[in-house]
Write an enzyme that holds these catalytic residues in place. Structure first.
Site, PDB file in Angstrom:
ATOM      1  N   HIS A   1      -0.548  78.814 -54.109  1.00 55.10           N
ATOM      2  CA  HIS A   1      -0.979  77.653 -53.322  1.00 55.10           C
ATOM      3  C   HIS A   1      -2.503  77.595 -53.354  1.00 55.10           C
ATOM      4  O   HIS A   1      -3.165  78.545 -52.948  1.00 55.10           O
ATOM      5  CB  HIS A   1      -0.512  77.788 -51.873  1.00 55.10           C
ATOM      6  CG  HIS A   1       0.965  77.710 -51.715  1.00 55.10           C
ATOM      7  ND1 HIS A   1       1.559  76.773 -50.913  1.00 55.10           N
ATOM      8  CD2 HIS A   1       1.976  78.435 -52.263  1.00 55.10           C
ATOM      9  CE1 HIS A   1       2.870  76.933 -50.959  1.00 55.10           C
ATOM     10  NE2 HIS A   1       3.150  77.939 -51.771  1.00 55.10           N
TER      11      HIS A   1
ATOM     12  N   CYS B   1      -4.311  75.968 -51.475  1.00 54.48           N
ATOM     13  CA  CYS B   1      -4.843  75.985 -50.109  1.00 54.48           C
ATOM     14  C   CYS B   1      -5.091  77.422 -49.648  1.00 54.48           C
ATOM     15  O   CYS B   1      -5.818  77.641 -48.680  1.00 54.48           O
ATOM     16  CB  CYS B   1      -3.931  75.238 -49.135  1.00 54.48           C
ATOM     17  SG  CYS B   1      -2.252  75.864 -49.038  1.00 54.48           S
TER      18      CYS B   1
ATOM     19  N   CYS C   1       0.952  70.610 -51.282  1.00 62.58           N
ATOM     20  CA  CYS C   1       1.138  71.011 -49.892  1.00 62.58           C
ATOM     21  C   CYS C   1       0.849  69.819 -48.976  1.00 62.58           C
ATOM     22  O   CYS C   1      -0.176  69.166 -49.108  1.00 62.58           O
ATOM     23  CB  CYS C   1       0.182  72.172 -49.615  1.00 62.58           C
ATOM     24  SG  CYS C   1      -0.265  72.426 -47.909  1.00 62.58           S
ATOM     25  N   GLU C   2       1.767  69.577 -48.053  1.00 65.75           N
ATOM     26  CA  GLU C   2       1.572  68.433 -47.155  1.00 65.75           C
ATOM     27  C   GLU C   2       0.493  68.681 -46.109  1.00 65.75           C
ATOM     28  O   GLU C   2       0.021  67.747 -45.482  1.00 65.75           O
ATOM     29  CB  GLU C   2       2.889  68.044 -46.482  1.00 65.75           C
ATOM     30  CG  GLU C   2       3.446  69.042 -45.513  1.00 65.75           C
ATOM     31  CD  GLU C   2       4.785  68.603 -44.933  1.00 65.75           C
ATOM     32  OE1 GLU C   2       5.024  68.925 -43.774  1.00 65.75           O
ATOM     33  OE2 GLU C   2       5.571  67.955 -45.631  1.00 65.75           O
ATOM     34  N   HIS C   3       0.087  69.921 -45.910  1.00 60.56           N
ATOM     35  CA  HIS C   3      -0.940  70.217 -44.905  1.00 60.56           C
ATOM     36  C   HIS C   3      -2.354  69.932 -45.411  1.00 60.56           C
ATOM     37  O   HIS C   3      -3.205  69.489 -44.644  1.00 60.56           O
ATOM     38  CB  HIS C   3      -0.852  71.679 -44.465  1.00 60.56           C
ATOM     39  CG  HIS C   3       0.419  71.995 -43.755  1.00 60.56           C
ATOM     40  ND1 HIS C   3       1.053  73.207 -43.863  1.00 60.56           N
ATOM     41  CD2 HIS C   3       1.203  71.248 -42.948  1.00 60.56           C
ATOM     42  CE1 HIS C   3       2.150  73.200 -43.144  1.00 60.56           C
ATOM     43  NE2 HIS C   3       2.269  72.024 -42.582  1.00 60.56           N
ATOM     44  N   HIS C   4      -2.611  70.209 -46.695  1.00 55.30           N
ATOM     45  CA  HIS C   4      -3.959  70.021 -47.241  1.00 55.30           C
ATOM     46  C   HIS C   4      -3.989  69.111 -48.463  1.00 55.30           C
ATOM     47  O   HIS C   4      -5.052  68.898 -49.037  1.00 55.30           O
ATOM     48  CB  HIS C   4      -4.556  71.385 -47.653  1.00 55.30           C
ATOM     49  CG  HIS C   4      -4.688  72.343 -46.527  1.00 55.30           C
ATOM     50  ND1 HIS C   4      -3.764  73.334 -46.283  1.00 55.30           N
ATOM     51  CD2 HIS C   4      -5.614  72.452 -45.550  1.00 55.30           C
ATOM     52  CE1 HIS C   4      -4.121  74.015 -45.227  1.00 55.30           C
ATOM     53  NE2 HIS C   4      -5.246  73.507 -44.753  1.00 55.30           N
TER      54      HIS C   4
ATOM     55  N   GLN D   1       6.785  74.561 -49.399  1.00 51.70           N
ATOM     56  CA  GLN D   1       7.593  75.296 -50.367  1.00 51.70           C
ATOM     57  C   GLN D   1       8.996  75.554 -49.805  1.00 51.70           C
ATOM     58  O   GLN D   1       9.984  75.464 -50.522  1.00 51.70           O
ATOM     59  CB  GLN D   1       6.912  76.612 -50.738  1.00 51.70           C
ATOM     60  CG  GLN D   1       7.641  77.354 -51.838  1.00 51.70           C
ATOM     61  CD  GLN D   1       6.844  78.509 -52.386  1.00 51.70           C
ATOM     62  OE1 GLN D   1       5.635  78.421 -52.549  1.00 51.70           O
ATOM     63  NE2 GLN D   1       7.521  79.598 -52.673  1.00 51.70           N
TER      64      GLN D   1
END
Length: 190
Positions: free
Chosen positions: A155, A157, A85-88, A127
């Site tokens: 995920h 996250c 995941c690019e956020h976390h 995703q």
């Protein structure tokens, strides 16, 4: 752009210090190098654009059908992949992809579909974008606008931090061309 493993080593060392640990202790001494090597492997897809991935796996065969025939559908199910995941920068795991398309005069080698999924997953991703990228690459290689990609997975996250919901799966669906309106075609995706 190639992955800069030396810079990753330096930054991981800095993270260890920021966490209050000693990067010189026996258990951590080689950790920055190991993490850099792992990142080079798991983020390999970041080195390539969708177009470059399409060129890499462009192995097609004439299928003998020149006109669009919605009764001929190619579907691959349960293609295993993972991403981050690019956020976390947290792992998306137990991802399963279903990729379907209607041949437009040619078919792609089946192993290439799995390789496309694998390479697209090896990026910092969402995703939703994984499905879009796979569909873009499939359309470029096959010349078919009739492409569908379904992804389902977990995920970390969501499961390991924040809300901590271990059994929550995320499903995304990318429908293009005939797959958008034809319910009979959508049945193949289940």
């Amino acid at each position: 752009m190639m992955i800069d493993t030396k810079a990753i080593e330096e930054h991981i060392r800095g993270i260890l210090v920021a966490l209050g640990d000693d990067p010189e202790r026996e258990g951590l001494k080689d950790t920055p190098k190991r993490v850099a090597k792992m990142y080079e492997e798991v983020f390999l897809g970041m080195n390539y654009s969708n177009h470059e991935i399409a060129q890499m796996f462009d192995k097609t065969f004439e299928d003998g059908i020149e006109e669009l025939d919605t009764s001929k559908v190619v579907v691959m199910k349960d293609i295993d992949l993972f991403s981050y995941c690019e956020h976390h920068m947290a792992l998306m795991y137990d991802l399963k992809a279903t990729v379907a398309y209607i041949p437009n005069g040619k078919v792609i080698g089946l192993s290439k579909i799995a390789r496309i999924c694998d390479m697209v997953g090896r990026r910092l991703q969402l995703q939703e974008r994984i499905g879009q990228d796979i569909a873009d690459i499939m359309a470029e290689i096959t010349g078919s606008e009739d492409v569908a990609v379904v992804l389902e997975g977990y995920h970390s996250c969501v499961s390991a931090r924040g809300i901590k919901k271990n059994n929550t799966r995320t499903m995304t669906v990318e429908l293009r061309g005939s797959f958008k309106e034809d319910a009979a075609l959508q049945m193949y995706l289940r």
